[in-house]
Design an enzyme around this catalytic site. Structure first.
Site, PDB file in Angstrom:
ATOM      1  N   SER A  72       0.859  -1.192   0.000  1.00 13.22           N
ATOM      2  CA  SER A  72       0.000   0.000   0.000  1.00 13.22           C
ATOM      3  C   SER A  72       0.898   1.246   0.000  1.00 13.22           C
ATOM      4  O   SER A  72       2.122   1.131   0.111  1.00 13.22           O
ATOM      5  CB  SER A  72      -0.918  -0.031   1.224  1.00 13.22           C
ATOM      6  OG  SER A  72      -0.134  -0.228   2.372  1.00 13.22           O
ATOM      7  N   LYS A 109      -2.076 -18.361   3.245  1.00 10.97           N
ATOM      8  CA  LYS A 109      -0.781 -17.671   3.213  1.00 10.97           C
ATOM      9  C   LYS A 109      -0.321 -17.432   4.648  1.00 10.97           C
ATOM     10  O   LYS A 109      -0.593 -16.380   5.247  1.00 10.97           O
ATOM     11  CB  LYS A 109      -0.921 -16.349   2.438  1.00 10.97           C
ATOM     12  CG  LYS A 109       0.353 -15.510   2.419  1.00 10.97           C
ATOM     13  CD  LYS A 109       0.290 -14.414   1.369  1.00 10.97           C
ATOM     14  CE  LYS A 109       1.496 -13.496   1.466  1.00 10.97           C
ATOM     15  NZ  LYS A 109       1.620 -12.578   0.344  1.00 10.97           N
ATOM     16  N   GLU A 128      -4.629 -14.792   4.642  1.00  6.43           N
ATOM     17  CA  GLU A 128      -3.295 -14.551   5.208  1.00  6.43           C
ATOM     18  C   GLU A 128      -3.362 -14.170   6.688  1.00  6.43           C
ATOM     19  O   GLU A 128      -3.521 -12.999   7.031  1.00  6.43           O
ATOM     20  CB  GLU A 128      -2.571 -13.446   4.413  1.00  6.43           C
ATOM     21  CG  GLU A 128      -1.173 -13.148   4.951  1.00  6.43           C
ATOM     22  CD  GLU A 128      -0.411 -12.076   4.161  1.00  6.43           C
ATOM     23  OE1 GLU A 128      -0.989 -11.492   3.224  1.00  6.43           O
ATOM     24  OE2 GLU A 128       0.753 -11.825   4.492  1.00  6.43           O
ATOM     25  N   SER A 168       7.122 -14.047   3.456  1.00  7.53           N
ATOM     26  CA  SER A 168       8.515 -14.108   3.925  1.00  7.53           C
ATOM     27  C   SER A 168       8.697 -13.355   5.242  1.00  7.53           C
ATOM     28  O   SER A 168       9.597 -13.699   6.018  1.00  7.53           O
ATOM     29  CB  SER A 168       9.488 -13.614   2.861  1.00  7.53           C
ATOM     30  OG  SER A 168       9.220 -12.287   2.471  1.00  7.53           O
ATOM     31  N   ARG A 172       9.792   1.400   1.384  1.00  7.95           N
ATOM     32  CA  ARG A 172      10.749   0.654   0.546  1.00  7.95           C
ATOM     33  C   ARG A 172      11.541   1.622  -0.348  1.00  7.95           C
ATOM     34  O   ARG A 172      12.730   1.474  -0.537  1.00  7.95           O
ATOM     35  CB  ARG A 172      10.023  -0.364  -0.332  1.00  7.95           C
ATOM     36  CG  ARG A 172       9.111  -1.318   0.402  1.00  7.95           C
ATOM     37  CD  ARG A 172       9.818  -2.533   0.985  1.00  7.95           C
ATOM     38  NE  ARG A 172       8.848  -3.378   1.643  1.00  7.95           N
ATOM     39  CZ  ARG A 172       8.569  -3.346   2.955  1.00  7.95           C
ATOM     40  NH1 ARG A 172       9.228  -2.547   3.764  1.00  7.95           N
ATOM     41  NH2 ARG A 172       7.647  -4.140   3.474  1.00  7.95           N
ATOM     42  N   LYS A 206      -5.175  -7.155  -3.670  1.00  5.38           N
ATOM     43  CA  LYS A 206      -5.284  -7.040  -2.206  1.00  5.38           C
ATOM     44  C   LYS A 206      -6.517  -6.202  -1.895  1.00  5.38           C
ATOM     45  O   LYS A 206      -6.653  -5.081  -2.403  1.00  5.38           O
ATOM     46  CB  LYS A 206      -4.030  -6.363  -1.661  1.00  5.38           C
ATOM     47  CG  LYS A 206      -3.994  -6.278  -0.143  1.00  5.38           C
ATOM     48  CD  LYS A 206      -4.038  -4.876   0.421  1.00  5.38           C
ATOM     49  CE  LYS A 206      -2.788  -4.089   0.196  1.00  5.38           C
ATOM     50  NZ  LYS A 206      -1.628  -4.647   0.824  1.00  5.38           N
TER      51      LYS A 206
HETATM   52  C1  5MM Z   1       3.594  -6.703  -0.059  1.00  2.00           C
HETATM   53  O1  5MM Z   1       3.221  -6.429   1.273  1.00  2.00           O
HETATM   54  C2  5MM Z   1       1.890  -6.795   1.665  1.00  2.00           C
HETATM   55  C3  5MM Z   1       1.279  -5.842   2.638  1.00  2.00           C
HETATM   56  O2  5MM Z   1       1.364  -4.580   2.281  1.00  2.00           O
HETATM   57  P1  5MM Z   1       0.699  -3.494   3.280  1.00  2.00           P
HETATM   58  O3  5MM Z   1       1.270  -3.756   4.651  1.00  2.00           O
HETATM   59  O4  5MM Z   1       1.173  -2.232   2.699  1.00  2.00           O
HETATM   60  O5  5MM Z   1      -0.782  -3.675   3.217  1.00  2.00           O
HETATM   61  C4  5MM Z   1       1.920  -8.042   2.551  1.00  2.00           C
HETATM   62  O6  5MM Z   1       0.631  -8.471   2.919  1.00  2.00           O
HETATM   63  C5  5MM Z   1       2.567  -9.136   1.811  1.00  2.00           C
HETATM   64  O7  5MM Z   1       1.724  -9.573   0.786  1.00  2.00           O
HETATM   65  C6  5MM Z   1       2.880 -10.307   2.700  1.00  2.00           C
HETATM   66  O8  5MM Z   1       3.193  -9.933   4.031  1.00  2.00           O
HETATM   67  C7  5MM Z   1       4.058 -11.009   2.106  1.00  2.00           C
HETATM   68  O9  5MM Z   1       5.100 -10.087   1.995  1.00  2.00           O
HETATM   69  P2  5MM Z   1       6.466 -10.452   2.698  1.00  2.00           P
HETATM   70  O10 5MM Z   1       7.313  -9.250   2.486  1.00  2.00           O
HETATM   71  O11 5MM Z   1       6.128 -10.734   4.157  1.00  2.00           O
HETATM   72  O12 5MM Z   1       6.921 -11.704   1.984  1.00  2.00           O
END
Ligand code: 5MM
Length: 336
Positions: free
Chosen positions: A24, A217, A175, A259, A31, A95
């Site tokens: 988001s 997830k 998730e 991850s 990042r 999402k």
């Molecule tokens: C890509 O990050 C996703 C969440 O973004 P927001 O916090 O901005 O909503 C997050 O849900 C992501 O899909 C999962 O945590 C997997 O990402 P990681 O970095 O944990 O592999």
């Protein structure tokens, strides 16, 4: 239902996994800050284009999770991003949660919002080309938390989202993320993750979600990142698979791990070690955000001249994680 199951199975096809590119606004800004790039609609678009047009990625990437802004954006040639992906045989997803907010009367705990108007938003996302969806619940571990209250309201919301997704014809990725921040042991992480997975599948069952048409997830079961003694790769693999075997019905086609802040190499090594434990009732795959993108972001730095290097870095992580899916048969070589 047959269609949902076909999409769910395609997302966990052998040798492939999902790219989570659904950061988001606030997260992508963090990042980009780390690489000195200003986050604007156009830099975000350029960065996502770099990922989505990487040649050869489709060999290892089955689907991409998009953010609301991204699903509406186009490549520099004018093609909508969902179409850019579909043309390569990559399935576009979206999402739909609106983030984790403070849970009332529960200091330090969170609940994810976004259910209001979700049926209507799903209808629009279907029009925009989404075939699957994602909603993330966030469970911190700390002194006296998580409470049963937090676990069950989060599980209830995940199931409400999943039922609405299936009603709209989209595969829900469910998730429940137990955060690994803190100094807790792997045993504590196991206990909390098991309680959460139990709550999630109780709610999914009660709310009539078809398990064949969804994916889970989860976090891996790890020691807290600040723990004095941290469990090694084999122990993490065994604990994570044991937790899943105790709590996730065999009807679910696949597990696509997040991850969660592990290093890129650790995320790949853990996936490989879990797959090396032998056949399981479900596919064991990945839906990584940071562990697929971090090296690409470092290589890119916002400079168009670095796009080939960034794409090569992303492709390498995608290839190694794809190979980790069949770790019993093929070596994962980090040096190549
Ligand atoms: C890509 O990050 C996703 C969440 O973004 P927001 O916090 O901005 O909503 C997050 O849900 C992501 O899909 C999962 O945590 C997997 O990402 P990681 O970095 O944990 O592999």
């Amino acid at each position: 239902m047959a269609d949902l199951e076909a999409v769910a199975r395609a997302l966990v096809a052998p040798g492939k996994g999902i790219l989570a590119a659904d950061e988001s606004g606030g997260t992508i800004e963090k990042r980009f800050d780390a690489i000195g790039v200003e986050s604007t609609e156009d830099t975000r678009r350029a960065y996502r284009e770099l990922l989505f047009t990487t040649e050869g990625a489709a060999e290892h990437i089955s689907g991409v999770i998009l953010f609301d802004e991204t699903i509406r954006q186009r490549s520099s040639e004018g093609t909508p991003f969902p179409e850019v992906l579909e043309r390569q045989g990559i399935i576009p997803g979206i999402k739909v949660d609106r983030g984790a907010k403070a849970l009332a009367l529960a200091p330090g705990e969170k609940v994810t919002e976004g259910l209001d108007g979700l049926r209507e938003r799903f209808a629009e996302y279907v029009e925009l080309g989404a075939k699957f969806a994602k909603w993330r619940a966030v469970i911190p571990i700390g002194d006296g938390i998580p409470s049963e209250y937090c676990l069950w309201v989060s599980a209830h919301a995940l199931a409400r989202y999943a039922a609405l997704a299936q009603e709209a014809g989209l595969v829900p990725i469910v998730e429940p993320e137990v955060l690994m921040d803190g100094d807790h042991s792997i045993e504590r992480a196991y206990h909390v993750t098991a309680r959460m997975q139990h709550a999630v599948f109780t709610e999914l069952h009660d709310q009539r979600v078809a398990l064949e048409g969804m994916l889970l997830k989860p976090n891996m079961v790890l020691s807290g990142y600040e723990a004095r003694e941290r469990a090694g790769v084999e122990e993490v693999a065994r604990a994570t698979v044991k937790c899943l075997r105790h709590n996730v019905p065999a009807a679910v086609p696949g597990i696509v791990f997040l991850s969660g802040g592990q290093s890129d190499e650790d995320a790949t090594a853990h996936l490989k070690a879990m797959n090396a434990l032998g056949p399981q009732p479900w596919e064991l795959s990945f839906s990584y955000g940071r562990a697929l993108q971090a090296p690409a972001q470092k290589a890119w730095q916002g400079d168009p001249a670095n796009v080939p290097a960034a794409q090569a870095a992303y492709l390498k992580r995608a290839r190694l994680n794809g190979a980790a899916r069949s770790a019993g048969y093929r070596a994962v070589d980090e040096t190549r």
